[in-house]
Write a protein that holds these residues in place. Structure first.
Motif, PDB file in Angstrom:
ATOM      1  N   MET A  26       0.846  -1.189   0.000  1.00  0.00           N
ATOM      2  CA  MET A  26       0.000   0.000   0.000  1.00  0.00           C
ATOM      3  C   MET A  26       0.886   1.245   0.000  1.00  0.00           C
ATOM      4  SD  MET A  26      -2.963   1.040   2.760  1.00  0.00           S
ATOM      5  CE  MET A  26      -3.890  -0.470   2.390  1.00  0.00           C
ATOM      6  N   SER A  27       0.541   2.226  -0.823  1.00  0.00           N
ATOM      7  CA  SER A  27       1.340   3.439  -0.903  1.00  0.00           C
ATOM      8  C   SER A  27       0.509   4.634  -0.453  1.00  0.00           C
ATOM      9  CB  SER A  27       1.846   3.655  -2.333  1.00  0.00           C
ATOM     10  OG  SER A  27       0.761   3.735  -3.234  1.00  0.00           O
ATOM     11  N   ALA A  28       1.203   5.723  -0.131  1.00  0.00           N
ATOM     12  CA  ALA A  28       0.530   6.927   0.342  1.00  0.00           C
ATOM     13  C   ALA A  28      -0.298   7.553  -0.776  1.00  0.00           C
ATOM     14  CB  ALA A  28       1.565   7.925   0.851  1.00  0.00           C
ATOM     15  N   VAL A  29      -1.433   8.135  -0.411  1.00  0.00           N
ATOM     16  CA  VAL A  29      -2.240   8.894  -1.368  1.00  0.00           C
ATOM     17  C   VAL A  29      -1.425  10.108  -1.813  1.00  0.00           C
ATOM     18  CG1 VAL A  29      -4.347  10.247  -1.676  1.00  0.00           C
ATOM     19  CG2 VAL A  29      -4.397   8.134  -0.334  1.00  0.00           C
ATOM     20  N   ASP A  30      -1.474  10.410  -3.086  1.00  0.00           N
ATOM     21  CA  ASP A  30      -0.682  11.492  -3.648  1.00  0.00           C
ATOM     22  C   ASP A  30      -1.326  12.843  -3.335  1.00  0.00           C
ATOM     23  OD1 ASP A  30       0.844  13.238  -5.125  1.00  0.00           O
ATOM     24  OD2 ASP A  30       0.832  12.033  -6.954  1.00  0.00           O
ATOM     25  N   GLY A  81      -6.398  20.708   9.465  1.00  0.00           N
ATOM     26  CA  GLY A  81      -5.047  20.865   9.973  1.00  0.00           C
ATOM     27  C   GLY A  81      -4.977  20.699  11.477  1.00  0.00           C
ATOM     28  N   THR A  82      -3.781  20.855  12.002  1.00  0.00           N
ATOM     29  CA  THR A  82      -3.493  20.623  13.421  1.00  0.00           C
ATOM     30  C   THR A  82      -3.917  19.216  13.827  1.00  0.00           C
ATOM     31  OG1 THR A  82      -4.085  22.973  13.698  1.00  0.00           O
ATOM     32  CG2 THR A  82      -3.405  21.788  15.658  1.00  0.00           C
ATOM     33  N   VAL A  83      -3.652  18.261  12.948  1.00  0.00           N
ATOM     34  CA  VAL A  83      -3.940  16.854  13.248  1.00  0.00           C
ATOM     35  C   VAL A  83      -2.781  16.306  14.073  1.00  0.00           C
ATOM     36  CG1 VAL A  83      -4.276  14.569  12.259  1.00  0.00           C
ATOM     37  CG2 VAL A  83      -5.321  16.571  11.167  1.00  0.00           C
ATOM     38  N   LEU A  84      -3.081  15.931  15.298  1.00  0.00           N
ATOM     39  CA  LEU A  84      -2.043  15.503  16.239  1.00  0.00           C
ATOM     40  C   LEU A  84      -2.134  14.031  16.614  1.00  0.00           C
ATOM     41  CD1 LEU A  84      -2.225  18.542  18.715  1.00  0.00           C
ATOM     42  CD2 LEU A  84      -0.802  18.305  16.667  1.00  0.00           C
ATOM     43  N   GLU A  85      -3.284  13.407  16.342  1.00  0.00           N
ATOM     44  CA  GLU A  85      -3.521  12.029  16.791  1.00  0.00           C
ATOM     45  C   GLU A  85      -4.091  11.182  15.661  1.00  0.00           C
ATOM     46  OE1 GLU A  85      -6.268  12.521  19.948  1.00  0.00           O
ATOM     47  OE2 GLU A  85      -4.883  13.660  21.221  1.00  0.00           O
ATOM     48  N   VAL A  86      -3.806   9.895  15.724  1.00  0.00           N
ATOM     49  CA  VAL A  86      -4.318   8.972  14.722  1.00  0.00           C
ATOM     50  C   VAL A  86      -5.837   8.952  14.731  1.00  0.00           C
ATOM     51  CG1 VAL A  86      -4.456   6.537  14.066  1.00  0.00           C
ATOM     52  CG2 VAL A  86      -2.245   7.542  14.685  1.00  0.00           C
ATOM     53  N   GLU A  87      -6.459   9.063  15.898  1.00  0.00           N
ATOM     54  CA  GLU A  87      -7.914   9.040  15.966  1.00  0.00           C
ATOM     55  C   GLU A  87      -8.517  10.198  15.189  1.00  0.00           C
ATOM     56  OE1 GLU A  87     -11.670   7.929  16.409  1.00  0.00           O
ATOM     57  OE2 GLU A  87      -9.885   6.722  16.836  1.00  0.00           O
ATOM     58  N   GLN A  88      -7.851  11.348  15.174  1.00  0.00           N
ATOM     59  CA  GLN A  88      -8.332  12.467  14.371  1.00  0.00           C
ATOM     60  C   GLN A  88      -8.291  12.118  12.886  1.00  0.00           C
ATOM     61  OE1 GLN A  88      -5.554  15.333  16.083  1.00  0.00           O
ATOM     62  NE2 GLN A  88      -7.282  16.572  16.784  1.00  0.00           N
ATOM     63  N   LEU A  89      -7.228  11.450  12.469  1.00  0.00           N
ATOM     64  CA  LEU A  89      -7.150  11.005  11.070  1.00  0.00           C
ATOM     65  C   LEU A  89      -8.307  10.078  10.733  1.00  0.00           C
ATOM     66  CD1 LEU A  89      -3.455  10.088  10.120  1.00  0.00           C
ATOM     67  CD2 LEU A  89      -4.879  11.892   9.153  1.00  0.00           C
ATOM     68  N   ALA A  99      -1.814   7.363   7.928  1.00  0.00           N
ATOM     69  CA  ALA A  99      -2.310   8.034   6.729  1.00  0.00           C
ATOM     70  C   ALA A  99      -2.256   7.117   5.516  1.00  0.00           C
ATOM     71  CB  ALA A  99      -1.498   9.299   6.471  1.00  0.00           C
ATOM     72  N   VAL A 100      -1.204   6.308   5.446  1.00  0.00           N
ATOM     73  CA  VAL A 100      -1.095   5.336   4.355  1.00  0.00           C
ATOM     74  C   VAL A 100      -2.164   4.254   4.513  1.00  0.00           C
ATOM     75  CG1 VAL A 100       0.398   3.631   3.261  1.00  0.00           C
ATOM     76  CG2 VAL A 100       1.372   5.797   4.081  1.00  0.00           C
ATOM     77  N   GLU A 101      -2.293   3.756   5.715  1.00  0.00           N
ATOM     78  CA  GLU A 101      -3.273   2.690   5.981  1.00  0.00           C
ATOM     79  C   GLU A 101      -4.698   3.158   5.706  1.00  0.00           C
ATOM     80  OE1 GLU A 101      -5.147   0.360   9.853  1.00  0.00           O
ATOM     81  OE2 GLU A 101      -3.182   1.315  10.027  1.00  0.00           O
ATOM     82  N   ALA A 161     -10.826  15.621   2.427  1.00  0.00           N
ATOM     83  CA  ALA A 161      -9.970  15.322   1.276  1.00  0.00           C
ATOM     84  C   ALA A 161      -8.522  15.121   1.676  1.00  0.00           C
ATOM     85  CB  ALA A 161     -10.069  16.453   0.249  1.00  0.00           C
ATOM     86  N   PHE A 162      -8.088  15.809   2.726  1.00  0.00           N
ATOM     87  CA  PHE A 162      -6.692  15.716   3.133  1.00  0.00           C
ATOM     88  C   PHE A 162      -6.550  16.129   4.591  1.00  0.00           C
ATOM     89  CE2 PHE A 162      -7.347  19.965   1.490  1.00  0.00           C
ATOM     90  CZ  PHE A 162      -6.634  20.797   2.352  1.00  0.00           C
ATOM     91  N   ALA A 163      -5.399  15.813   5.165  1.00  0.00           N
ATOM     92  CA  ALA A 163      -5.093  16.164   6.546  1.00  0.00           C
ATOM     93  C   ALA A 163      -3.683  16.732   6.606  1.00  0.00           C
ATOM     94  CB  ALA A 163      -5.206  14.936   7.445  1.00  0.00           C
ATOM     95  N   VAL A 164      -3.478  17.634   7.572  1.00  0.00           N
ATOM     96  CA  VAL A 164      -2.198  18.330   7.708  1.00  0.00           C
ATOM     97  C   VAL A 164      -1.800  18.343   9.174  1.00  0.00           C
ATOM     98  CG1 VAL A 164      -0.929  20.447   7.177  1.00  0.00           C
ATOM     99  CG2 VAL A 164      -2.955  19.858   5.830  1.00  0.00           C
TER     100      VAL A 164
END
Length: 211
Positions: free
Chosen positions: A1-5, A70-78, A102-104, A87-90
């Protein structure tokens, strides 16, 4: 599995507003004004209790805009962002757990970097579009120039302390794909509900990015 571009996802969106919502209604008004001014992507920071709800509302109601968080600090937020269709996270930095999650989760992710070691860790995890933060305090223009050689495959999204005047210098760098800025949503305009000003600032930013 690769990261989303993330670079492909945000292609063409060279100036990305960084906005902290006070309410869901305010977020709607801000996003509509930015879109009317030609902006097609926004980073909503998760710094207030209403932020996740604001992201969810914008995802539902503005399908033609790239809505990220943005200001994503935890996996649960992802995980929550993936569930609501962001669409995206920062992040302002990164951790091994966030890079892997993020890849998973198959969500486009811009990890924050401020050192060569952090760039290397992000690249090793498969991420190619990286947030440089805090850009102005760390003199990111010189860093980005220096990184062009050893990290030729990386592209950067500097954020932090950038205003319209400085944005021009960043956008001239060949390895800067986009940049983030809060100057498009000034606090006094938000407080006064001056959405015409936000739209005007958006138009100016779009013209700047097209130079």
């Amino acid at each position: 599995m690769s990261a989303v571009d993330a670079q492909a996802l945000l292609h063409g969106h060279r100036v990305m507003p960084v906005y902290t919502p006070a309410s869901v209604d305010e977020a709607r008004a801000v996003a509509c004004a930015l879109q009317a001014g030609g902006i097609g992507a926004i980073e909503v920071t998760l710094r207030t209790p209403v932020a996740m709800g604001a992201v969810a509302a914008l995802v539902r109601e503005m399908p033609d805009m790239r809505i990220g968080a943005g200001t994503v600090l935890e996996v649960e937020q992802l995980r929550r962002l993936k569930d609501i269709g962001a669409a995206f996270a920062v992040s302002p930095g990164s951790t091994p757990e966030l890079l892997a999650a993020a890849v998973e989760l198959e969500i486009a992710y811009l990890p924050g970097v401020a050192t060569g070691s952090e760039v290397m860790a992000a690249l090793a995890a498969g991420h190619r579009l990286l947030k440089v933060f805090p850009a102005e305090p760390i003199n990111a223009l010189e860093l980005i120039d220096a990184w062009r050689g050893p990290f030729a495959q990386a592209r950067f999204c500097p954020t932090g302390g950038i205003d319209a005047a400085r944005a021009r210098e960043y956008l001239r760098r060949s390895n800067v794909a986009c940049l983030g800025g809060s100057w498009l949503t000034p606090a006094d305009a938000l407080r006064e509900g001056d959405w015409a000003r936000v739209e005007a600032l958006a138009r100016e930013a779009v013209a700047l990015a097209a130079e």
